[in-house]
Every structure is written in C-alpha cells, then in structure tokens.
Design an enzyme around this catalytic site. Sequence first.
Site, mmCIF file in Angstrom:
data_model
loop_
_atom_site.group_PDB
_atom_site.id
_atom_site.type_symbol
_atom_site.label_atom_id
_atom_site.label_comp_id
_atom_site.label_asym_id
_atom_site.label_seq_id
_atom_site.Cartn_x
_atom_site.Cartn_y
_atom_site.Cartn_z
ATOM 1 N N ASN A 1 0.650 -0.751 0.472
ATOM 2 C CA ASN A 1 -0.157 -0.180 -0.301
ATOM 3 C C ASN A 1 0.828 0.884 -0.023
ATOM 4 O OD1 ASN A 1 -2.176 2.124 0.700
ATOM 5 N ND2 ASN A 1 -1.951 1.538 2.692
ATOM 6 N N LYS B 1 0.358 3.926 -0.130
ATOM 7 C CA LYS B 1 -1.079 5.885 0.355
ATOM 8 C C LYS B 1 0.030 6.495 -0.287
ATOM 9 C CE LYS B 1 -0.118 3.101 4.865
ATOM 10 N NZ LYS B 1 -0.214 3.187 6.345
ATOM 11 N N HIS C 1 -9.990 1.333 4.883
ATOM 12 C CA HIS C 1 -8.433 1.650 5.652
ATOM 13 C C HIS C 1 -8.767 2.002 7.089
ATOM 14 C CE1 HIS C 1 -3.855 2.702 6.625
ATOM 15 N NE2 HIS C 1 -3.938 1.795 6.141
ATOM 16 N N GLU D 1 -6.842 4.860 7.779
ATOM 17 C CA GLU D 1 -6.555 6.014 7.631
ATOM 18 C C GLU D 1 -7.721 6.982 7.108
ATOM 19 O OE1 GLU D 1 -2.659 5.319 6.028
ATOM 20 O OE2 GLU D 1 -1.854 4.690 8.286
ATOM 21 N N GLU E 1 -6.093 -5.033 11.327
ATOM 22 C CA GLU E 1 -4.780 -4.317 11.084
ATOM 23 C C GLU E 1 -4.652 -3.033 11.997
ATOM 24 O OE1 GLU E 1 -3.414 -3.706 6.483
ATOM 25 O OE2 GLU E 1 -3.941 -1.923 7.692
ATOM 26 N N GLY F 1 2.869 2.397 10.785
ATOM 27 C CA GLY F 1 3.216 3.505 11.134
ATOM 28 C C GLY F 1 4.136 3.694 11.893
ATOM 29 N N SER G 1 3.369 -2.004 10.685
ATOM 30 C CA SER G 1 4.737 -2.188 11.012
ATOM 31 C C SER G 1 5.472 -3.003 10.569
ATOM 32 C CB SER G 1 5.237 -1.230 11.982
ATOM 33 O OG SER G 1 4.869 -0.402 12.582
HETATM 34 P P1 PGA Z 1 2.872 0.337 7.665
HETATM 35 O O1 PGA Z 1 1.398 0.218 6.911
HETATM 36 O O2 PGA Z 1 3.470 -1.228 7.199
HETATM 37 O O3 PGA Z 1 3.979 1.444 7.274
HETATM 38 O O4 PGA Z 1 2.715 0.458 9.171
HETATM 39 C C1 PGA Z 1 0.304 -1.014 7.617
HETATM 40 C C2 PGA Z 1 -0.837 0.197 6.633
HETATM 41 O O5 PGA Z 1 -0.840 0.622 6.433
HETATM 42 O O6 PGA Z 1 -1.424 -0.690 6.455
#
Ligand code: PGA
Length: 253
Positions: A10, A12, A95, A97, A167, A173, A213
């Site tokens: 992803n 982003k 997601h 976010e 998640e 993150g 992460s």
């Molecule tokens: P990350 O994001 O690997 O940066 O923690 C994971 C995600 O957005 O699912």
Amino acid sequence: MDRKKLIVGNWKMNKTVQEATVLTLKFKKELKDLKKSEVVFCPPFIDICAVAKGLQETNLKLGAQNVFYEEEGAFTGEISPLMLKGFCEYVIIGHSERRIYLSETDKMVAKKVAVVLAHDMTPIICVGETLHENENGLGKRVAIGQVEAALHLVTTSEVKDVVISYEPVWAIGTGKACDPEQAEKMIKSIRESISMLYGKKMGDAVKILYGGSVDKKNVAFYLKRKEVDGVLVGGSSVVFDEFVGIVGAAEKI
Ligand code: PGA
C-alpha cells in the site's frame, strides 16, 4: 493453509508519476519468477496507468487504495469501479487512515465491498482496533464487528472472494508491530466468526492478512504462522530494498 502468500504494497500518498514509473521498473526487474507469493502494488490513483504499463508482461498485480460505491455521476473527486476495472484486480477498502481522516463508516465500507465484487475485483477489507480499544480489551469485538459490517451486503457464496487484513491501528506506521502470535490469534478469531456466519467452507477459503509495521526483518514471523495468509505493507512497500526483502522472505517460507 497451503496456498500462495499474498503480499500487498500500500503505497499510500507517496510517489509522483515519475517516481512511480522508476520504482515499478526496478521492482519488475527484481521480482521475477515468484512461486510462493502473489504480489500486489496499490499506488495512488494518479499513478495507476503508469504502474499498469510498467507491470505489463509480469505476474505482478495492481490494486487501488480506495473506490467510490457508485458507477458514475456527480461525485466530485471520486473514482468509480468502472474506471478501475481492467487495471486493478484488488481494491483496498476501509483502511483505518480513511476511517479516521476521511470519516469512512462501516456502511460506506459495506457498499464499497459490494461494488468491488460486482465488478469482479477483490476487496481487501481492512479492520482493526485502536490503542484505546485494545487497552480496554475490545480488540476482538471491534475487529470482528468491522468484518461483519463490511460483509453486510455480500452474499454467502461471495464471502470466499474477499480478502481481510487485520491491522491494529496502533501498529500502523508506528514501528510497533503486533506480536505475531497475537496477530495469528486475532486472525483465527476472525476466521471462526466468518465460519460461524457463513459456514466453515467460507471461513477456510477467505484469505486473512496481517498489516502494521511489517518490514523485511519481521515479515517471516508472520508468514510462518499457518493462519496468516499474507501481509499488507505500508511504509516498507515504497522502500525498494525493504519490499524486495519482504517478497524474498515470502518466497523462502
Ligand atoms: P505500515 O502500514 O506498514 O506503514 O505500518 C500498514 C498499513 O497501512 O496497512
């Protein structure tokens, strides 16, 4: 479960069209002859055409990070499933976010899941609890509640066609990845709840990933767990060496 591990990158809100083009070509050269893993890139919408071009004649797949639930009309700034169809095999839905910064609700998630399936793409449904919920022992209830809500408009026979990604919000993150054993436990609980609602066949068939992460050092600990069908990678998916390391680890499991 004996099936290919699904590795989803992803990206982003990262990479301009030029940067995406360069990165895709680098991945294309490096990620050849994959046998044990299926790799999906989910770039920002504006990069999708460039990445699709770069991935031609490879087994690497393309996904989107979001979609709108109508096919066309006066929905300024939105992207329709008709526009993605033909380019993308996967679409990330719900997601955290988007749930947090863009107020995406369970109802919107359910509509998006249904529209993605109706257009023969695979939704990757993201679920997971916040730190506060986790600390209050609500993790399982929140994650399973989000799964049930997301599948609200899906028919029983379609359940096998969705992918779920567990998640925990506190792991995204932050560099604080969820303990692999805990992640597996949660994935097992999600699978059991799907089996209870839609039958064991569906529960066994649905792919459930872990996200939060994940990097090249910790990925094998997740992929070795039998309940974990793959990983959804954020930050490390746009760092060339990291993502190549992650896919390499999946190929060695
Ligand atoms: P990350 O994001 O690997 O940066 O923690 C994971 C995600 O957005 O699912």
